[in-house]
Design a protein around this motif. Structure first.
Motif, PDB file in Angstrom:
ATOM      1  N   SER A  16       0.787  -1.266   0.081  1.00 19.98           N
ATOM      2  CA  SER A  16      -0.103  -0.121   0.015  1.00 19.98           C
ATOM      3  C   SER A  16       0.793   1.304  -0.273  1.00 19.98           C
ATOM      4  O   SER A  16       0.545   2.083  -0.717  1.00 19.98           O
ATOM      5  CB  SER A  16      -0.816  -0.163   1.298  1.00 19.98           C
ATOM      6  OG  SER A  16      -1.607   1.141   1.393  1.00 19.98           O
ATOM      7  N   PHE A  19       2.544   1.651  -3.566  1.00 24.06           N
ATOM      8  CA  PHE A  19       1.507   2.115  -4.419  1.00 24.06           C
ATOM      9  C   PHE A  19       1.155   3.612  -4.193  1.00 24.06           C
ATOM     10  O   PHE A  19       1.399   4.427  -5.276  1.00 24.06           O
ATOM     11  CB  PHE A  19       0.187   1.397  -4.336  1.00 24.06           C
ATOM     12  CG  PHE A  19      -0.992   1.716  -5.052  1.00 24.06           C
ATOM     13  CD1 PHE A  19      -0.651   1.339  -6.358  1.00 24.06           C
ATOM     14  CD2 PHE A  19      -1.875   2.426  -4.596  1.00 24.06           C
ATOM     15  CE1 PHE A  19      -1.842   1.912  -7.176  1.00 24.06           C
ATOM     16  CE2 PHE A  19      -2.870   3.121  -5.364  1.00 24.06           C
ATOM     17  CZ  PHE A  19      -2.932   2.468  -6.749  1.00 24.06           C
ATOM     18  N   SER A  22       4.266   5.507  -5.633  1.00 22.37           N
ATOM     19  CA  SER A  22       4.399   5.505  -6.982  1.00 22.37           C
ATOM     20  C   SER A  22       3.395   6.366  -7.551  1.00 22.37           C
ATOM     21  O   SER A  22       3.763   7.324  -8.611  1.00 22.37           O
ATOM     22  CB  SER A  22       4.177   4.171  -7.568  1.00 22.37           C
ATOM     23  OG  SER A  22       5.238   3.207  -6.841  1.00 22.37           O
TER      24      SER A  22
END
Length: 151
Positions: A16, A19, A22
Motif C-alpha cells: 500500500s 503504491f 508511486s
C-alpha cells in the motif's frame, strides 16, 4: 499451517505504501510537465509589422509579365523618433504604434542628424537583429533600419 497475521499485515502495508509513493511520484511528474508547457505568445514585432504592411499595401495581385519601373524606395513602417530613454543611456529609439502595445526599436546604426529629431514621424523598413541590447537600453528590440525617410 496458517501464516502469522503479523507478516501478512506488514506486506499489505508495504504494498500500500509503495503504491501510494508511486502514485504520488507519477502525479508530481505530470504536474511538472504540464506546468512547464506555456502557451505561445504572439510575436510583437511581427504583428506590428504585419499590421503596418496591411495598412500601407493594397491587396492587388500583379501580373508577372509586367515589370515594375524603378522608383524611389520608401519605408512601409511608420514610427516616431523618441529620446525618452536618453536618461538611462539609450540614445535614440523608434516607437511604432501597435494594436496592443507600442513596438520599440533600437536602431543599430546612428540616425542622420536631420532625422534624429525627437517626435519626428518617419517611414522605414526594418529587420530585427538577434544581438544584445546596447548599454542603457532596457526596453526595445535592436533593429537594422533601411529606407528611412521623413513622413
Amino acid at each position: 499451517m496458517k501464516k502469522p497475521q503479523g507478516i501478512v499485515m506488514k506486506k499489505q502495508i508495504y504494498i500500500s505504501t509503495v503504491f501510494r509513493l508511486s502514485l504520488f511520484s507519477l502525479l508530481a511528474i505530470c504536474i511538472s510537465m504540464f506546468s512547464s508547457c506555456k502557451p505561445k505568445q504572439k510575436d510583437i514585432a511581427s504583428s506590428a509589422k504585419s499590421e503596418q504592411t496591411a495598412k500601407t499595401e493594397p491587396s492587388v495581385k500583379s501580373d508577372p509579365s509586367i515589370k515594375p519601373e524603378p522608383s524611389a524606395v520608401t519605408g512601409k513602417t511608420i514610427g516616431k523618433v523618441s529620446h525618452e530613454y536618453r536618461v538611462t543611456g539609450c540614445a535614440t529609439v523608434i516607437v511604432v504604434a501597435g494594436a496592443i502595445k507600442p513596438l520599440i526599436l533600437i536602431p543599430k546604426n546612428k540616425l542622420s542628424t536631420d532625422i534624429d529629431v525627437d517626435g519626428l514621424e518617419i517611414s522605414f523598413n526594418y529587420r530585427t537583429l538577434k544581438i544584445p541590447q546596447p548599454a542603457g537600453c532596457t526596453k526595445g528590440i535592436p533593429a537594422e533600419l533601411m529606407d528611412v525617410a521623413k513622413k
